[in-house]
Design a protein around this motif. Structure first.
Motif, PDB file in Angstrom:
ATOM      1  N   MET A   1      45.797  22.477  38.138  1.00  0.00           N
ATOM      2  CA  MET A   1      46.847  23.000  39.001  1.00  0.00           C
ATOM      3  C   MET A   1      47.553  24.184  38.343  1.00  0.00           C
ATOM      4  O   MET A   1      47.941  25.107  39.029  1.00  0.00           O
ATOM      5  CB  MET A   1      47.840  21.868  39.295  1.00  0.00           C
ATOM      6  N   ILE A   2      47.710  24.124  37.004  1.00  0.00           N
ATOM      7  CA  ILE A   2      48.366  25.223  36.294  1.00  0.00           C
ATOM      8  C   ILE A   2      47.526  26.488  36.400  1.00  0.00           C
ATOM      9  O   ILE A   2      48.051  27.571  36.674  1.00  0.00           O
ATOM     10  CB  ILE A   2      48.607  24.829  34.827  1.00  0.00           C
ATOM     11  N   ALA A   3      46.206  26.349  36.210  1.00  0.00           N
ATOM     12  CA  ALA A   3      45.329  27.525  36.287  1.00  0.00           C
ATOM     13  C   ALA A   3      45.355  28.130  37.687  1.00  0.00           C
ATOM     14  O   ALA A   3      45.332  29.356  37.838  1.00  0.00           O
ATOM     15  CB  ALA A   3      43.911  27.138  35.893  1.00  0.00           C
ATOM     16  N   LEU A   4      45.421  27.279  38.702  1.00  0.00           N
ATOM     17  CA  LEU A   4      45.481  27.777  40.084  1.00  0.00           C
ATOM     18  C   LEU A   4      46.771  28.558  40.329  1.00  0.00           C
ATOM     19  O   LEU A   4      46.759  29.607  40.976  1.00  0.00           O
ATOM     20  CB  LEU A   4      45.358  26.615  41.068  1.00  0.00           C
ATOM     21  N   ASP A   5      47.883  28.061  39.783  1.00  0.00           N
ATOM     22  CA  ASP A   5      49.153  28.774  39.928  1.00  0.00           C
ATOM     23  C   ASP A   5      49.094  30.143  39.253  1.00  0.00           C
ATOM     24  O   ASP A   5      49.570  31.139  39.805  1.00  0.00           O
ATOM     25  CB  ASP A   5      50.300  27.958  39.325  1.00  0.00           C
ATOM     26  N   ILE A   6      48.523  30.184  38.070  1.00  0.00           N
ATOM     27  CA  ILE A   6      48.427  31.452  37.337  1.00  0.00           C
ATOM     28  C   ILE A   6      47.513  32.432  38.073  1.00  0.00           C
ATOM     29  O   ILE A   6      47.842  33.610  38.227  1.00  0.00           O
ATOM     30  CB  ILE A   6      47.939  31.199  35.898  1.00  0.00           C
ATOM     31  N   LEU A   7      46.363  31.926  38.549  1.00  0.00           N
ATOM     32  CA  LEU A   7      45.440  32.798  39.276  1.00  0.00           C
ATOM     33  C   LEU A   7      46.047  33.295  40.591  1.00  0.00           C
ATOM     34  O   LEU A   7      45.848  34.454  40.969  1.00  0.00           O
ATOM     35  CB  LEU A   7      44.124  32.070  39.545  1.00  0.00           C
ATOM     36  N   THR A   8      46.770  32.437  41.272  1.00  0.00           N
ATOM     37  CA  THR A   8      47.421  32.844  42.518  1.00  0.00           C
ATOM     38  C   THR A   8      48.458  33.927  42.262  1.00  0.00           C
ATOM     39  O   THR A   8      48.522  34.922  42.990  1.00  0.00           O
ATOM     40  CB  THR A   8      48.093  31.625  43.196  1.00  0.00           C
ATOM     41  N   ASP A   9      49.253  33.738  41.216  1.00  0.00           N
ATOM     42  CA  ASP A   9      50.259  34.744  40.864  1.00  0.00           C
ATOM     43  C   ASP A   9      49.593  36.077  40.522  1.00  0.00           C
ATOM     44  O   ASP A   9      50.027  37.133  40.986  1.00  0.00           O
ATOM     45  CB  ASP A   9      51.095  34.243  39.673  1.00  0.00           C
ATOM     46  N   GLY A  10      48.555  36.018  39.733  1.00  0.00           N
ATOM     47  CA  GLY A  10      47.847  37.248  39.367  1.00  0.00           C
ATOM     48  C   GLY A  10      47.188  37.911  40.568  1.00  0.00           C
ATOM     49  O   GLY A  10      47.199  39.142  40.697  1.00  0.00           O
ATOM     50  N   PHE A  11      46.631  37.106  41.477  1.00  0.00           N
ATOM     51  CA  PHE A  11      45.974  37.667  42.658  1.00  0.00           C
ATOM     52  C   PHE A  11      46.967  38.432  43.539  1.00  0.00           C
ATOM     53  O   PHE A  11      46.707  39.569  43.952  1.00  0.00           O
ATOM     54  CB  PHE A  11      45.305  36.550  43.473  1.00  0.00           C
ATOM     55  N   PHE A  12      48.110  37.799  43.806  1.00  0.00           N
ATOM     56  CA  PHE A  12      49.083  38.464  44.674  1.00  0.00           C
ATOM     57  C   PHE A  12      49.698  39.688  43.996  1.00  0.00           C
ATOM     58  O   PHE A  12      50.014  40.675  44.654  1.00  0.00           O
ATOM     59  CB  PHE A  12      50.155  37.486  45.137  1.00  0.00           C
ATOM     60  N   ALA A  13      49.841  39.644  42.680  1.00  0.00           N
ATOM     61  CA  ALA A  13      50.318  40.831  41.963  1.00  0.00           C
ATOM     62  C   ALA A  13      49.282  41.953  42.035  1.00  0.00           C
ATOM     63  O   ALA A  13      49.639  43.133  42.163  1.00  0.00           O
ATOM     64  CB  ALA A  13      50.625  40.489  40.513  1.00  0.00           C
ATOM     65  N   ALA A  14      48.012  41.594  41.964  1.00  0.00           N
ATOM     66  CA  ALA A  14      46.958  42.607  42.074  1.00  0.00           C
ATOM     67  C   ALA A  14      46.966  43.263  43.450  1.00  0.00           C
ATOM     68  O   ALA A  14      46.820  44.490  43.569  1.00  0.00           O
ATOM     69  CB  ALA A  14      45.597  41.975  41.793  1.00  0.00           C
ATOM     70  N   VAL A  15      47.152  42.457  44.481  1.00  0.00           N
ATOM     71  CA  VAL A  15      47.215  43.008  45.843  1.00  0.00           C
ATOM     72  C   VAL A  15      48.412  43.949  45.970  1.00  0.00           C
ATOM     73  O   VAL A  15      48.290  45.059  46.520  1.00  0.00           O
ATOM     74  CB  VAL A  15      47.286  41.866  46.881  1.00  0.00           C
ATOM     75  N   ALA A  16      49.552  43.525  45.446  1.00  0.00           N
ATOM     76  CA  ALA A  16      50.739  44.394  45.507  1.00  0.00           C
ATOM     77  C   ALA A  16      50.533  45.657  44.673  1.00  0.00           C
ATOM     78  O   ALA A  16      50.940  46.751  45.082  1.00  0.00           O
ATOM     79  CB  ALA A  16      51.972  43.628  45.012  1.00  0.00           C
ATOM     80  N   GLY A  17      49.905  45.525  43.526  1.00  0.00           N
ATOM     81  CA  GLY A  17      49.629  46.695  42.690  1.00  0.00           C
ATOM     82  C   GLY A  17      48.727  47.695  43.391  1.00  0.00           C
ATOM     83  O   GLY A  17      48.941  48.910  43.316  1.00  0.00           O
ATOM     84  N   ILE A  18      47.713  47.196  44.072  1.00  0.00           N
ATOM     85  CA  ILE A  18      46.829  48.087  44.834  1.00  0.00           C
ATOM     86  C   ILE A  18      47.622  48.783  45.939  1.00  0.00           C
ATOM     87  O   ILE A  18      47.449  49.984  46.187  1.00  0.00           O
ATOM     88  CB  ILE A  18      45.631  47.297  45.407  1.00  0.00           C
ATOM     89  N   GLY A  19      48.492  48.048  46.597  1.00  0.00           N
ATOM     90  CA  GLY A  19      49.321  48.644  47.654  1.00  0.00           C
ATOM     91  C   GLY A  19      50.231  49.727  47.119  1.00  0.00           C
ATOM     92  O   GLY A  19      50.336  50.805  47.706  1.00  0.00           O
ATOM     93  N   PHE A  20      50.882  49.460  45.989  1.00  0.00           N
ATOM     94  CA  PHE A  20      51.740  50.483  45.401  1.00  0.00           C
ATOM     95  C   PHE A  20      50.915  51.658  44.883  1.00  0.00           C
ATOM     96  O   PHE A  20      51.359  52.803  44.913  1.00  0.00           O
ATOM     97  CB  PHE A  20      52.586  49.893  44.270  1.00  0.00           C
ATOM     98  N   GLY A  21      49.720  51.362  44.400  1.00  0.00           N
ATOM     99  CA  GLY A  21      48.850  52.444  43.936  1.00  0.00           C
ATOM    100  C   GLY A  21      48.393  53.342  45.066  1.00  0.00           C
ATOM    101  O   GLY A  21      48.279  54.558  44.900  1.00  0.00           O
TER     102      GLY A  21
END
Length: 161
Positions: free
Chosen positions: A1-21
């Motif tokens: 469950m911890i790994a899923l939380d970390i991956l989810t956080d990283g995934f949504f940050a990546a999507v936001a980063g692409i949007g800002f980029g």
């Protein structure tokens, strides 16, 4: 469950980063690196804050250092300046909740000038949210630009052969 939380956080940050980029119109080869840097930085801050109990300013400094050193290292591979890579990767870590509460409490201060109890409450909220938001933004800037000052030749030669 911890790994899923970390991956989810990283995934949504990546999507936001692409949007800002996408707003700043970088070359297409830079989007993958921006997503990786945003995911790594945000997941690092998430882990530090959630599992190690580090405060948001210190965790943001470490996350920004990861993004800064990552943009220095990966910038040479994609032939892009550091700023093109690290600014969109940093933007998902801007503390929007604290900035919103800062503006909200300022407006509430102005609406309750004649009530000293409420004025004190909202003034206290304004200063605490301002302090947190500005400290986090300062730490993000320091962490992302520190590699540039540490390795100036490498940082300014990313787009040169």
């Amino acid at each position: 469950m911890i790994a899923l939380d970390i991956l989810t956080d990283g995934f949504f940050a990546a999507v936001a980063g692409i949007g800002f980029g996408a707003i700043s119109d970088p070359p297409l080869r830079a989007f993958k690196v921006i997503a990786i840097l945003a995911a790594l930085g945000h997941a690092c801050r998430f882990c530090l804050m959630t599992y190690l109990g580090v405060d948001i300013a210190t965790a943001s400094l470490f996350a920004a250092l990861i993004i800064g050193f990552g943009s220095l290292w990966l910038g040479k591979k994609v032939y892009c300046p550091m700023t093109v890579l690290y600014i969109p990767a940093l933007l998902p870590m801007i503390p929007g909740k604290f900035a919103y509460n800062m503006v909200f409490s300022l407006i509430m201060c102005l609406q309750n000038v004649n009530d000293p109890d409420k004025l004190d409450k909202f003034m206290s909220m304004f200063f605490s949210n301002t302090l947190i938001a500005s400290t986090v933004i300062f730490m993000l800037a320091v962490g992302a630009t520190f590699p540039m000052f540490l390795f100036p030749r490498r940082a300014f030669s990313l787009t040169r052969h």
